[in-house]
Design a protein around this motif. Structure first.
Motif, PDB file in Angstrom:
ATOM      1  N   THR A  72       0.976  -1.204  -0.014  1.00  0.00           N
ATOM      2  CA  THR A  72      -0.114  -0.090   0.247  1.00  0.00           C
ATOM      3  C   THR A  72       1.002   1.210   0.067  1.00  0.00           C
ATOM      4  N   GLY A  73       0.474   2.308  -0.261  1.00  0.00           N
ATOM      5  CA  GLY A  73       0.912   3.509  -0.103  1.00  0.00           C
ATOM      6  C   GLY A  73       1.332   3.766   1.470  1.00  0.00           C
ATOM      7  N   ALA A  74       2.118   4.804   1.761  1.00  0.00           N
ATOM      8  CA  ALA A  74       2.624   4.962   3.050  1.00  0.00           C
ATOM      9  C   ALA A  74       1.309   5.642   3.908  1.00  0.00           C
ATOM     10  N   THR A  75       1.274   5.335   4.953  1.00  0.00           N
ATOM     11  CA  THR A  75       0.448   5.842   6.035  1.00  0.00           C
ATOM     12  C   THR A  75       1.068   6.517   7.153  1.00  0.00           C
ATOM     13  N   ARG A  76       0.921   7.590   7.308  1.00  0.00           N
ATOM     14  CA  ARG A  76       1.540   8.048   8.822  1.00  0.00           C
ATOM     15  C   ARG A  76       0.988   7.591  10.058  1.00  0.00           C
ATOM     16  N   MET A  77       1.865   7.090  11.053  1.00  0.00           N
ATOM     17  CA  MET A  77       1.065   6.400  12.086  1.00  0.00           C
ATOM     18  C   MET A  77       0.606   7.556  13.165  1.00  0.00           C
ATOM     19  N   ALA A  78      -0.391   7.494  13.516  1.00  0.00           N
ATOM     20  CA  ALA A  78      -0.899   8.477  14.481  1.00  0.00           C
ATOM     21  C   ALA A  78      -0.378   8.312  16.110  1.00  0.00           C
ATOM     22  N   LEU A  79       1.042   8.475  16.233  1.00  0.00           N
ATOM     23  CA  LEU A  79       1.427   7.965  17.555  1.00  0.00           C
ATOM     24  C   LEU A  79       0.895   9.045  18.587  1.00  0.00           C
ATOM     25  N   PRO A  80       0.751   8.683  19.734  1.00  0.00           N
ATOM     26  CA  PRO A  80       0.158   9.564  21.137  1.00  0.00           C
ATOM     27  C   PRO A  80       1.252  10.585  21.195  1.00  0.00           C
ATOM     28  N   ASP A  81       0.821  11.895  21.071  1.00  0.00           N
ATOM     29  CA  ASP A  81       1.504  13.236  21.571  1.00  0.00           C
ATOM     30  C   ASP A  81       2.094  13.823  19.969  1.00  0.00           C
ATOM     31  N   ASP A  82       2.244  13.066  18.957  1.00  0.00           N
ATOM     32  CA  ASP A  82       2.903  13.505  17.715  1.00  0.00           C
ATOM     33  C   ASP A  82       4.131  14.118  17.739  1.00  0.00           C
ATOM     34  N   LYS A  83       5.115  13.322  18.425  1.00  0.00           N
ATOM     35  CA  LYS A  83       6.377  14.056  18.511  1.00  0.00           C
ATOM     36  C   LYS A  83       7.445  13.327  17.431  1.00  0.00           C
ATOM     37  N   TRP A  84       8.723  13.900  17.273  1.00  0.00           N
ATOM     38  CA  TRP A  84       9.492  13.153  16.446  1.00  0.00           C
ATOM     39  C   TRP A  84       9.697  11.779  16.918  1.00  0.00           C
ATOM     40  N   ALA A  85       9.850  11.150  15.876  1.00  0.00           N
ATOM     41  CA  ALA A  85      10.063   9.429  16.218  1.00  0.00           C
ATOM     42  C   ALA A  85      10.491   8.688  15.132  1.00  0.00           C
ATOM     43  N   ILE A  86      11.332   7.609  15.541  1.00  0.00           N
ATOM     44  CA  ILE A  86      11.919   6.927  14.661  1.00  0.00           C
ATOM     45  C   ILE A  86      12.330   5.461  15.144  1.00  0.00           C
ATOM     46  N   ASP A  87      12.592   4.613  14.451  1.00  0.00           N
ATOM     47  CA  ASP A  87      13.025   3.071  14.887  1.00  0.00           C
ATOM     48  C   ASP A  87      11.935   2.495  15.447  1.00  0.00           C
ATOM     49  N   GLY A  88      10.756   2.578  14.839  1.00  0.00           N
ATOM     50  CA  GLY A  88       9.607   1.801  15.327  1.00  0.00           C
ATOM     51  C   GLY A  88       9.463   0.218  15.197  1.00  0.00           C
ATOM     52  N   THR A  89       9.075  -0.390  16.128  1.00  0.00           N
ATOM     53  CA  THR A  89       8.866  -1.610  16.093  1.00  0.00           C
ATOM     54  C   THR A  89       7.897  -2.318  16.599  1.00  0.00           C
ATOM     55  N   MET A  90       7.168  -3.251  16.418  1.00  0.00           N
ATOM     56  CA  MET A  90       5.814  -3.914  16.803  1.00  0.00           C
ATOM     57  C   MET A  90       6.249  -5.221  17.564  1.00  0.00           C
ATOM     58  N   ALA A  91       5.610  -5.384  18.805  1.00  0.00           N
ATOM     59  CA  ALA A  91       5.649  -6.650  19.621  1.00  0.00           C
ATOM     60  C   ALA A  91       4.542  -7.015  20.136  1.00  0.00           C
ATOM     61  N   VAL A  92       4.414  -8.395  20.296  1.00  0.00           N
ATOM     62  CA  VAL A  92       3.014  -8.770  20.686  1.00  0.00           C
ATOM     63  C   VAL A  92       3.507  -9.557  22.020  1.00  0.00           C
ATOM     64  N   PHE A  93       3.065  -9.221  23.164  1.00  0.00           N
ATOM     65  CA  PHE A  93       3.116  -9.845  24.503  1.00  0.00           C
ATOM     66  C   PHE A  93       1.908  -9.775  25.038  1.00  0.00           C
ATOM     67  N   ASN A  94       1.408 -11.261  26.024  1.00  0.00           N
ATOM     68  CA  ASN A  94       0.332 -11.569  26.464  1.00  0.00           C
ATOM     69  C   ASN A  94      -0.774 -11.333  25.600  1.00  0.00           C
ATOM     70  N   GLY A  95      -0.793 -11.499  24.495  1.00  0.00           N
ATOM     71  CA  GLY A  95      -1.964 -11.283  23.564  1.00  0.00           C
ATOM     72  C   GLY A  95      -2.273  -9.835  23.201  1.00  0.00           C
ATOM     73  N   GLN A  96      -1.422  -8.908  23.602  1.00  0.00           N
ATOM     74  CA  GLN A  96      -1.515  -7.502  23.281  1.00  0.00           C
ATOM     75  C   GLN A  96      -0.295  -6.870  22.417  1.00  0.00           C
ATOM     76  N   ARG A  97      -0.779  -6.208  21.325  1.00  0.00           N
ATOM     77  CA  ARG A  97       0.168  -5.675  20.485  1.00  0.00           C
ATOM     78  C   ARG A  97       0.721  -4.193  21.154  1.00  0.00           C
ATOM     79  N   TYR A  98       1.834  -4.205  20.887  1.00  0.00           N
ATOM     80  CA  TYR A  98       2.676  -2.776  21.555  1.00  0.00           C
ATOM     81  C   TYR A  98       3.567  -2.358  20.412  1.00  0.00           C
ATOM     82  N   PHE A  99       3.612  -0.835  20.332  1.00  0.00           N
ATOM     83  CA  PHE A  99       4.524  -0.241  19.209  1.00  0.00           C
ATOM     84  C   PHE A  99       5.553   0.472  20.088  1.00  0.00           C
ATOM     85  N   ILE A 100       6.785   0.244  19.938  1.00  0.00           N
ATOM     86  CA  ILE A 100       7.949   0.734  20.561  1.00  0.00           C
ATOM     87  C   ILE A 100       8.714   1.499  19.685  1.00  0.00           C
ATOM     88  N   TRP A 101       9.237   2.834  20.058  1.00  0.00           N
ATOM     89  CA  TRP A 101      10.035   3.620  19.115  1.00  0.00           C
ATOM     90  C   TRP A 101      10.971   4.505  20.009  1.00  0.00           C
TER      91      TRP A 101
END
Length: 200
Positions: A72-101
């Motif tokens: 797909t085309g690129a979608t900007r992720m709506a991260l909380p607080d909308d501050k400078w963000a790099i190096d994002g990764t996704m993880a699943v732990f105990n059935g919950q997805r998390y985004f870490i950056w």
């Protein structure tokens, strides 16, 4: 080359000589494209990457049913607080997805912290961002201006414990190093005091 390419091989050693297939081009002129990362979730491939110039860097995502085409085309992720963000990764732990950056607390580059947010889908965060690491240990502050925690990678150990390996100190220096966060048994990933930090 103004985009993101994927290489495919049957073993890691074959990636260097595998043909690169460009899966996304920066036709919108987003700027510097950094640290693309490929994930497979729920039958789709997702590539997270940061793009922008100077303080404008934000996280983006593209997705496809196949690893090396049809994104797909690129979608900007709506991260909380909308501050400078790099190096994002996704993880699943105990059935919950998390985004870490890696990001800034405010709008200036004082230091790079590691943040985590819950996800309601592979492309959407929900709720607040939580700081899980700041460069405050002496071995993280050998080279600064700014002090840095970046490049988080989540790992689950054989006991099911969650770890985040990351980089500290200036990447332009010989003191750039790897460090580890380890979530205590039964800990809450959103609570900074449930993470233990080590560089050894």
């Amino acid at each position: 080359n103004g985009g993101i390419a994927v290489r495919q091989a049957s073993a890691p050693g074959g990636l260097a000589t595998a043909a690169a297939r460009q899966v996304w081009s920066d036709t919108a002129n987003l700027g510097e494209v950094w640290a693309p990362e490929l994930h497979y979730d729920g039958g789709r491939y997702y590539i997270y990457f940061s793009a922008g110039r100077a303080a404008a860097h934000r996280m983006y995502v593209i997705s496809s049913a196949t690893a090396d085409s049809g994104y797909t085309g690129a979608t900007r992720m709506a991260l909380p607080d909308d501050k400078w963000a790099i190096d994002g990764t996704m993880a699943v732990f105990n059935g919950q997805r998390y985004f870490i950056w890696s990001g800034w607390a405010g709008d200036t580059n004082v230091e790079q912290n590691l943040y985590l947010a819950r996800m309601s889908s592979p492309t959407t965060t929900t709720g607040a961002r939580y700081v899980i690491s700041q460069p405050r240990e002496s071995w993280e502050r050998v080279v600064g201006n700014p002090y840095i925690n970046e490049s988080p990678q989540a790992i689950r150990d054989p006991d099911g414990r969650l770890h985040v390996v990351y980089s500290a100190n200036g990447s332009w220096s010989d003191q750039y190093c790897l460090a580890e966060l380890r979530l205590r048994a039964g800990g809450d990933p959103t609570y900074v005091w449930d993470w233990y930090k080590s560089n050894g």
